[in-house]
Design a protein around this motif. Structure first.
Motif, PDB file in Angstrom:
ATOM      1  N   GLN A   1       0.831  -1.203   0.000  1.00 26.25           N
ATOM      2  CA  GLN A   1       0.000   0.000   0.000  1.00 26.25           C
ATOM      3  C   GLN A   1       0.868   1.257   0.000  1.00 26.25           C
ATOM      4  O   GLN A   1       0.590   2.215  -0.718  1.00 26.25           O
ATOM      5  CB  GLN A   1      -0.952  -0.002   1.198  1.00 26.25           C
ATOM      6  N   ASP A   2       1.932   1.246   0.798  1.00 25.78           N
ATOM      7  CA  ASP A   2       2.871   2.376   0.805  1.00 25.78           C
ATOM      8  C   ASP A   2       3.443   2.607  -0.591  1.00 25.78           C
ATOM      9  O   ASP A   2       3.494   3.733  -1.083  1.00 25.78           O
ATOM     10  CB  ASP A   2       4.049   2.112   1.749  1.00 25.78           C
ATOM     11  N   MET A   3       3.877   1.522  -1.228  1.00 22.95           N
ATOM     12  CA  MET A   3       4.515   1.639  -2.537  1.00 22.95           C
ATOM     13  C   MET A   3       3.516   2.087  -3.590  1.00 22.95           C
ATOM     14  O   MET A   3       3.848   2.908  -4.459  1.00 22.95           O
ATOM     15  CB  MET A   3       5.132   0.297  -2.926  1.00 22.95           C
ATOM     16  N   SER A   4       2.291   1.591  -3.515  1.00 19.51           N
ATOM     17  CA  SER A   4       1.259   2.014  -4.461  1.00 19.51           C
ATOM     18  C   SER A   4       1.017   3.513  -4.348  1.00 19.51           C
ATOM     19  O   SER A   4       0.883   4.215  -5.353  1.00 19.51           O
ATOM     20  CB  SER A   4      -0.051   1.263  -4.201  1.00 19.51           C
ATOM     21  N   TYR A   5       0.958   4.005  -3.115  1.00 21.89           N
ATOM     22  CA  TYR A   5       0.726   5.434  -2.910  1.00 21.89           C
ATOM     23  C   TYR A   5       1.905   6.262  -3.412  1.00 21.89           C
ATOM     24  O   TYR A   5       1.726   7.289  -4.065  1.00 21.89           O
ATOM     25  CB  TYR A   5       0.443   5.746  -1.446  1.00 21.89           C
ATOM     26  N   MET A   6       3.135   5.789  -3.148  1.00 19.11           N
ATOM     27  CA  MET A   6       4.310   6.530  -3.628  1.00 19.11           C
ATOM     28  C   MET A   6       4.357   6.535  -5.150  1.00 19.11           C
ATOM     29  O   MET A   6       4.706   7.554  -5.761  1.00 19.11           O
ATOM     30  CB  MET A   6       5.591   5.946  -3.030  1.00 19.11           C
ATOM     31  N   ASN A   7       4.010   5.410  -5.775  1.00 17.58           N
ATOM     32  CA  ASN A   7       3.950   5.370  -7.241  1.00 17.58           C
ATOM     33  C   ASN A   7       2.916   6.366  -7.761  1.00 17.58           C
ATOM     34  O   ASN A   7       3.143   7.050  -8.759  1.00 17.58           O
ATOM     35  CB  ASN A   7       3.607   3.965  -7.735  1.00 17.58           C
ATOM     36  N   TYR A   8       1.791   6.459  -7.088  1.00 19.91           N
ATOM     37  CA  TYR A   8       0.748   7.415  -7.479  1.00 19.91           C
ATOM     38  C   TYR A   8       1.278   8.844  -7.409  1.00 19.91           C
ATOM     39  O   TYR A   8       1.061   9.652  -8.320  1.00 19.91           O
ATOM     40  CB  TYR A   8      -0.477   7.256  -6.582  1.00 19.91           C
ATOM     41  N   GLU A   9       1.980   9.154  -6.319  1.00 15.25           N
ATOM     42  CA  GLU A   9       2.511  10.508  -6.160  1.00 15.25           C
ATOM     43  C   GLU A   9       3.462  10.882  -7.301  1.00 15.25           C
ATOM     44  O   GLU A   9       3.478  12.020  -7.768  1.00 15.25           O
ATOM     45  CB  GLU A   9       3.234  10.645  -4.816  1.00 15.25           C
ATOM     46  N   VAL A  10       4.251   9.908  -7.746  1.00 17.18           N
ATOM     47  CA  VAL A  10       5.205  10.172  -8.826  1.00 17.18           C
ATOM     48  C   VAL A  10       4.514  10.169 -10.183  1.00 17.18           C
ATOM     49  O   VAL A  10       4.660  11.094 -10.977  1.00 17.18           O
ATOM     50  CB  VAL A  10       6.347   9.126  -8.801  1.00 17.18           C
ATOM     51  N   GLU A  11       3.751   9.107 -10.465  1.00 19.09           N
ATOM     52  CA  GLU A  11       3.190   8.930 -11.805  1.00 19.09           C
ATOM     53  C   GLU A  11       1.980   9.822 -12.088  1.00 19.09           C
ATOM     54  O   GLU A  11       1.807  10.294 -13.204  1.00 19.09           O
ATOM     55  CB  GLU A  11       2.811   7.464 -12.014  1.00 19.09           C
ATOM     56  N   SER A  12       1.142  10.054 -11.085  1.00 21.32           N
ATOM     57  CA  SER A  12      -0.079  10.824 -11.325  1.00 21.32           C
ATOM     58  C   SER A  12       0.011  12.277 -10.870  1.00 21.32           C
ATOM     59  O   SER A  12      -0.638  13.141 -11.439  1.00 21.32           O
ATOM     60  CB  SER A  12      -1.266  10.151 -10.628  1.00 21.32           C
ATOM     61  N   GLU A  13       0.797  12.525  -9.831  1.00 25.68           N
ATOM     62  CA  GLU A  13       0.905  13.887  -9.327  1.00 25.68           C
ATOM     63  C   GLU A  13       2.169  14.585  -9.786  1.00 25.68           C
ATOM     64  O   GLU A  13       2.380  15.751  -9.485  1.00 25.68           O
ATOM     65  CB  GLU A  13       0.830  13.888  -7.797  1.00 25.68           C
ATOM     66  N   GLY A  14       3.053  13.855 -10.492  1.00 20.88           N
ATOM     67  CA  GLY A  14       4.256  14.469 -11.047  1.00 20.88           C
ATOM     68  C   GLY A  14       5.315  14.836 -10.034  1.00 20.88           C
ATOM     69  O   GLY A  14       6.185  15.665 -10.310  1.00 20.88           O
ATOM     70  N   GLN A  15       5.270  14.234  -8.852  1.00 19.55           N
ATOM     71  CA  GLN A  15       6.295  14.529  -7.856  1.00 19.55           C
ATOM     72  C   GLN A  15       7.584  13.792  -8.211  1.00 19.55           C
ATOM     73  O   GLN A  15       7.573  12.774  -8.900  1.00 19.55           O
ATOM     74  CB  GLN A  15       5.805  14.127  -6.467  1.00 19.55           C
ATOM     75  N   LYS A  16       8.690  14.299  -7.717  1.00 18.84           N
ATOM     76  CA  LYS A  16       9.985  13.683  -7.992  1.00 18.84           C
ATOM     77  C   LYS A  16      10.182  12.461  -7.091  1.00 18.84           C
ATOM     78  O   LYS A  16       9.904  12.535  -5.889  1.00 18.84           O
ATOM     79  CB  LYS A  16      11.113  14.686  -7.751  1.00 18.84           C
ATOM     80  N   PRO A  17      10.685  11.347  -7.663  1.00 20.71           N
ATOM     81  CA  PRO A  17      10.910  10.146  -6.859  1.00 20.71           C
ATOM     82  C   PRO A  17      11.747  10.404  -5.612  1.00 20.71           C
ATOM     83  O   PRO A  17      11.442   9.895  -4.529  1.00 20.71           O
ATOM     84  CB  PRO A  17      11.629   9.194  -7.832  1.00 20.71           C
TER      85      PRO A  17
END
Length: 80
Positions: free
Chosen positions: A49-65
């Motif tokens: 769940q943590d990783m899914s949310y972090m992927n969302y932040e990067v892929e959908s919200e355009g945040q830097k990894p």
């Protein structure tokens, strides 16, 4: 407004788990033995769940990894 995220159960097991282990060369640990304790703190820390949310932040919200990872480690008390 901030989107809401729901992580669905993968009851068909279509996706591999994000649970990961640490891979480190022995020569690195010999040079920097203090790394072993640090890396052990990461073991079993990041949930799917943590990783899914972090992927969302990067892929959908355009945040830097880097920023997403740093924030996660700070919230877990692993980075000061």
């Amino acid at each position: 407004s901030h989107a809401s995220i729901v992580v669905l159960e993968d009851d068909k097991h279509l996706y591999p788990s994000y649970l990961c282990g640490n891979v480190v060369r022995m020569d690195v640990l010999k040079k920097h033995p203090e790394l072993e304790a640090v890396l052990l703190k990461l073991t079993h820390t990041i949930t799917d769940q943590d990783m899914s949310y972090m992927n969302y932040e990067v892929e959908s919200e355009g945040q830097k990894p880097h920023d997403v990872a740093e924030r996660y480690l700070r919230t877990k008390g692993l980075l000061y």
